[in-house]
Write a protein that holds these residues in place. Structure first.
Motif, PDB file in Angstrom:
ATOM      1  N   TYR A   1      -1.352   6.362  19.110  1.00 56.11           N
ATOM      2  CA  TYR A   1      -1.085   5.000  18.601  1.00 56.11           C
ATOM      3  C   TYR A   1       0.324   4.527  18.925  1.00 56.11           C
ATOM      4  O   TYR A   1       0.560   3.338  19.108  1.00 56.11           O
ATOM      5  CB  TYR A   1      -1.372   4.918  17.097  1.00 56.11           C
TER       6      TYR A   1
ATOM      7  N   VAL B   1       0.307   3.224  22.363  1.00 63.14           N
ATOM      8  CA  VAL B   1      -0.409   1.940  22.367  1.00 63.14           C
ATOM      9  C   VAL B   1       0.502   0.830  21.820  1.00 63.14           C
ATOM     10  O   VAL B   1       0.572  -0.269  22.367  1.00 63.14           O
ATOM     11  CB  VAL B   1      -1.723   2.023  21.562  1.00 63.14           C
ATOM     12  N   GLN B   2       1.215   1.112  20.744  1.00 69.34           N
ATOM     13  CA  GLN B   2       2.170   0.127  20.199  1.00 69.34           C
ATOM     14  C   GLN B   2       3.169  -0.308  21.269  1.00 69.34           C
ATOM     15  O   GLN B   2       3.454  -1.496  21.436  1.00 69.34           O
ATOM     16  CB  GLN B   2       2.938   0.732  19.016  1.00 69.34           C
TER      17      GLN B   2
ATOM     18  N   PHE C   1       2.772  -0.092  24.442  1.00 69.93           N
ATOM     19  CA  PHE C   1       2.022  -0.818  25.471  1.00 69.93           C
ATOM     20  C   PHE C   1       1.891  -2.292  25.086  1.00 69.93           C
ATOM     21  O   PHE C   1       2.092  -3.191  25.900  1.00 69.93           O
ATOM     22  CB  PHE C   1       0.636  -0.156  25.601  1.00 69.93           C
ATOM     23  N   VAL C   2       1.578  -2.510  23.810  1.00 65.58           N
ATOM     24  CA  VAL C   2       1.356  -3.883  23.322  1.00 65.58           C
ATOM     25  C   VAL C   2       2.666  -4.661  23.297  1.00 65.58           C
ATOM     26  O   VAL C   2       2.765  -5.764  23.829  1.00 65.58           O
ATOM     27  CB  VAL C   2       0.739  -3.853  21.904  1.00 65.58           C
TER      28      VAL C   2
ATOM     29  N   LEU D   1      -5.193  -6.183  23.484  1.00 67.38           N
ATOM     30  CA  LEU D   1      -4.712  -5.444  22.317  1.00 67.38           C
ATOM     31  C   LEU D   1      -3.633  -6.283  21.644  1.00 67.38           C
ATOM     32  O   LEU D   1      -2.571  -6.538  22.221  1.00 67.38           O
ATOM     33  CB  LEU D   1      -4.151  -4.088  22.734  1.00 67.38           C
ATOM     34  N   PHE D   2      -3.926  -6.729  20.421  1.00 67.86           N
ATOM     35  CA  PHE D   2      -2.992  -7.578  19.686  1.00 67.86           C
ATOM     36  C   PHE D   2      -2.673  -6.883  18.376  1.00 67.86           C
ATOM     37  O   PHE D   2      -3.574  -6.487  17.644  1.00 67.86           O
ATOM     38  CB  PHE D   2      -3.623  -8.940  19.423  1.00 67.86           C
ATOM     39  N   GLY D   3      -1.421  -6.775  18.071  1.00 70.28           N
ATOM     40  CA  GLY D   3      -1.059  -6.071  16.848  1.00 70.28           C
ATOM     41  C   GLY D   3      -1.073  -4.582  17.109  1.00 70.28           C
ATOM     42  O   GLY D   3      -1.520  -4.119  18.158  1.00 70.28           O
ATOM     43  N   PHE D   4      -0.593  -3.841  16.127  1.00 71.91           N
ATOM     44  CA  PHE D   4      -0.327  -2.422  16.328  1.00 71.91           C
ATOM     45  C   PHE D   4      -1.336  -1.533  15.634  1.00 71.91           C
ATOM     46  O   PHE D   4      -1.566  -1.684  14.436  1.00 71.91           O
ATOM     47  CB  PHE D   4       1.042  -2.081  15.731  1.00 71.91           C
ATOM     48  N   PRO D   5      -1.915  -0.577  16.377  1.00 71.92           N
ATOM     49  CA  PRO D   5      -2.644   0.479  15.672  1.00 71.92           C
ATOM     50  C   PRO D   5      -1.636   1.319  14.891  1.00 71.92           C
ATOM     51  O   PRO D   5      -0.476   1.452  15.291  1.00 71.92           O
ATOM     52  CB  PRO D   5      -3.290   1.275  16.802  1.00 71.92           C
TER      53      PRO D   5
END
Lengths: 368, 368, 368, 368
Positions: free
Chosen positions: A291, A294-295, A297-298, D278-282
């Motif tokens: 995660y 991914v953060q 990445f976003v 992907l919007f916002g954080f997992p």
């Protein structure tokens, strides 16, 4: 006529006589092309080995003529093509239904019903003759005939870079302060023909280019990469040293075609606003991103993009680039064709379709 | 050092010694370039003749060093440029204020305060040495050094075609049913170096190309156009015959630089969704379009676009294209440089700056 | 059924019974629409006056049903449209052959064979019923039914601005330093419905907007323009004062539809990189530009663009904008429909089709 | 003045008096804004809970004023802003160095040095007054003041969709055969304010929209989604049923902000040429994709894109969309603000900053 034939999913390949409906030319819109040479590609070998499960013969048949790289000469012309002109057939053909195919871009076919010569539902180009629609034939300038076979794999790469550059238009300014790409860093993973061609095109577009493999380069590979200023990195020990010295990458292209797990090592190497292009197929394994990655990445506007197939405009662009390289990088271009085998040397043709030799870049089969 | 100097608006030109602040290299960010050769362009001759009223010496001076086409070699390098590397200086320089200049595109400068070497507020390149900012120096591949001087005029054309292709994105599909430009017809008016270069680039992009002049071609012009399949049309009797045989044009480029009245003859030749590109300056007269032609222009989504100046990415693209032409069209490229004059042959240098010879494409001055 | 009918090129108009093949619905893919209202547009009046020479009845007929602005309600639905839903038919229909028509953009039809309801080869919408293809019907939100008739003229404007914004992508940065258009100045010439709608959309896109006419505004026009911050300029004395106070314009739109000569007054008002959009038809005269103005046009990267017709995406965008204006500029939207006439008031319908009243913005005919 | 203050990384929040340099207005270019209201967002609660580790006070301080959603009124104007005008401050501020920040797009800042009010290095907007640069203030139309606070979160979504639509330009035709997006299917995962706003914008762009959550909708959520035709899917049992009934999705947006593992369930739902945004954080966990899924991703031209932050043009676009929704979907817009708390009701302010109530869409704090 003679042709190189496979019977998927069975492994094996043979050169044999096949029957082609000889009055096909009476069909409106076709020309007759005598095949002069074919290129051998990794996909061909996968089919021959029986490992490529997705390969399909034409509907109702159990045999498939192999080959998606070819140069031929017009024997019976028409529709703007004259006898004696050199042409290259395009492998991906449209579904005839979706809008992308109607506008000449089967690479974005939406129905999934498009055919691909030599791999999916359509006989390939390893045969004496083709009867084909000029829409799918690209004129080859005789001046670069010696390396023109590279235009097929190169077309896929031209399309890939086109797709990436359009994608990056989402970033208001992705060029440097002189409006070029000269400050942008690209990493190409894999030193096969695809990796080399990708690197050369990226150099042509002005990028700084690193190419990586988990082994040292062979001598001929060194010579090919030298002239155009591509920098080699041995990634056997991971990418830490590279990033420490060079920084992160604006563009990463994976052409390794091996373990999918490489993706998890490449994503963290991306610069802000960076792109990871996936070209070619991983063969095994999986990748995993946690995660936090991914953060990252976003928040940094990154992209992962699947890259595939070129069409006619990309073949034509590929030919322009090959012609320019012939002037700019003569040593490179002179070393790209590593072997030419006569179709009459049947044993070596079959063996070349079975196995890649060390140092091979592109092997051509010559019909005579 | 020696330089070729004008005193606008007075006609005339001389080769003389000029003083340049020799410690300029201590300025941060500059390199020293020894000039090897200059190209002579129509604009230079207009300045020498005293006819170009817009020309301006640097602020506070009454003399201007002429020249905006040059190739040099790095003598004192730095900032990524090494001694011995070949470079070409870019003539248009940014204002340092507007956003387009900040992103490296002074060709769209909004303040109008950008300078242009050799014509507007900045000394040109016809001199022994330059001290310049690497941001404005383009690396020249030694392999195409013989024709590389063409990259300057060609850069303007690359930018023009880029601008036109972006503009045509307003048409959802402006490509053909094979996604190329192969069905599109372009007409280039004028057979000077600019007209020829425009035609060659349009061929490279896949357009069908006609080139027009009001006289028959000279022998060397015929040879230059032949190889790339550009078709000549003698427009002395108007364009009726051309349109009757070929149809209307998707793209028309005026490079004639003579009477503005030609525009009224070209607009009606435009195809639906067509573009008229105006490149270079008309010298006299006016053009007039009546309301019916305007109605037709509106209902058919046509465009008239002003085209000017290339920047660094266009110079780099020009070099790629020149390199490709050298492979594809060797006869053409071998005939583009029609004369090379030594700077020591002062009389002929001056005479070449005064007058264009019949059959001239590009004349180079060689510094030695 | 009843319909409003013309017999071009004869002047005149009548309301009469026409026969329409009543079993048309059996044709696959059609729905039945009961027309609720029509808008009257300047083009309708030109046809009625016999001045529009280009108007054509359907093939093989000498009568044409008038009207290209309509709102109706689905009476027999299907294909995603349900009984009771409000719809607006699109006037421009594709040729079925060229790529632009195949992808849904007949506004860029290349064959010139596309039809236009109410003006070119296809019966218009001023009639009791339509039998139409849902592809050409736009759903109308009931919440803005009162002003939705404006979506037809507005669609043409949405398309025009889309075309202009794509065209301006040739300028690397045409936005301001906050990435909006808030620093950009637009001049709209003409205060008819088209001029007003253009001004409102440009305000919506963030432009500063001046609107010009050669007379003072009427009171209702003042009220319409006030709320959205559009600035009026009386151009009876020319544009000198405007430019002196405001500077040159990044975007100029001519909607005046009168003398073509206005173009020669507008071109010199263009800012660097500026665009002159020609919308609607000049009716007489010609314009002329001398070589110096052309030089200025070229060196400053200017463009003249012909603007025409919107398609389905532009109708949908128009509806979103109308809905937003209803919230943001309630006074403006409440004054746009200046008159509603019952179809049963035959005398006034005919009179409104003959003559524009002072202060008129949009007149609607109501079917009941 | 009073402000809502946190001391990261410690959990907790308090309303207290803070000192702001009161003569800041003497700084050139600033105006004074009296804050009228703030919106509370999930990010605020994460900071208050101490879970958001990336939050940073201004350099040299240990306290941070919270809040990045605000509407205020100009008290001391200038630079185009007048006393009494309503404004909304933009949270993301440029680094002042990179080209993207220079052209007004800090959302693509390349240095990573840009600040974000209320979360990264810059005090937020939950306070009585702001002294700010008009470049970062967006004018708020008084007509939609009641819902205008939504423009901040909506701006991020407008930018996201802009980025996606540019990215999809890589597909020659991604629109339908009527040139709209009406045939395209979008899936939005998450029914929080972000998921709802994303769905509404996608409906505005013409997409078919499904929204998914792993629980049934609350009554007010049902009402909000009904009017605009968004279809709800309960994904507690996975997505199989959805795909069986509806097919794959051209566009999927993840706004769930929970487990990263959801990505591996969404990628296989993508249509050919499809996009996963992907919007916002997992917040925890990881996702994994095997080589076959990657092959499929590559051969079908798919994309995964990170989405973040809007800038001034997106705020302005958000306001237009909010205004249109107020007309088109009055029930929806009337239910988006679920609570308004007076700043004087300190206990409830603090409690709302700590915890989200069931059914909450957007809570506003009112300064008075």
């Amino acid at each position: 006529m003679r042709a190189i034939v496979v019977k998927p999913p069975k492994p094996g390949v043979e050169i044999k006589d096949v029957k082609i409906d000889e009055d096909k030319l009476s069909t409106i819109g076709l020309v007759k092309v005598k095949v002069l040479e074919n290129g051998i590609c990794g996909t061909d070998r996968e089919i021959v080995s029986g490992k490529r499960t997705s390969v399909k013969p034409p509907a109702g048949k159990d045999e498939l003529i192999l080959g998606h790289e070819a140069i031929g000469v017009i024997e019976v012309g028409g529709y703007g093509l004259k006898e004696g002109e050199l042409v290259m057939p395009i492998n991906k053909r449209g579904c005839g239904k979706c809008l992308n195919c109607l506008v000449g871009r089967p690479d974005f076919c939406e129905t999934g019903e498009g055919l691909v010569a030599g791999t999916k539902g359509l006989d390939g180009f390893m045969r004496e003759y083709l009867y084909d629609d000029p829409k799918y034939l690209v004129k080859i300038p005789p001046e670069i005939k010696d390396i023109a076979i590279l235009a097929q794999p190169l077309a896929d790469i031209e399309k890939s870079i086109e797709a990436i550059l359009i994608t990056q238009k989402r970033v208001p300014i992705w060029t440097c302060d002189d409006s070029t790409f000269n400050c942008r860093k690209a990493l190409v993973v894999g030193t096969g023909p695809t990796g080399i061609l990708f690197s050369l095109v990226l150099r042509t577009y002005g990028f700084q280019v690193w190419i990586a493999n988990r082994r040292e380069l062979l001598e001929n590979e060194v010579e090919i990469l030298e002239e155009s200023g591509i920098i080699f990195y041995n990634s056997a020990g991971g990418y830490e040293n590279l990033v420490k010295n060079v920084g992160k990458f604006d563009l990463i292209i994976d052409t390794s075609g091996a373990s999918a797990s490489i993706i998890q090592h490449l994503v963290p190497l991306l610069q802000i606003n960076g792109v990871l292009g996936l070209f070619g197929f991983p063969r095994y394994d999986a990748f995993s991103l946690d995660y936090k990655t991914v953060q990252d990445f976003v928040i940094n506007n990154r992209i992962i993009i699947g890259l595939d197939n070129g069409q006619k405009p990309h073949f034509q662009q590929a030919l322009i680039h090959l012609a320019s390289w012939k002037s700019l990088w003569p040593k490179t271009t002179s070393k790209m064709i590593t072997k030419i085998i006569s179709i009459n040397n049947e044993r070596e043709v079959i063996s070349s379709l079975r196995e890649k030799l060390p140092g091979e870049i592109k092997v051509k089969i010559k019909w005579e």
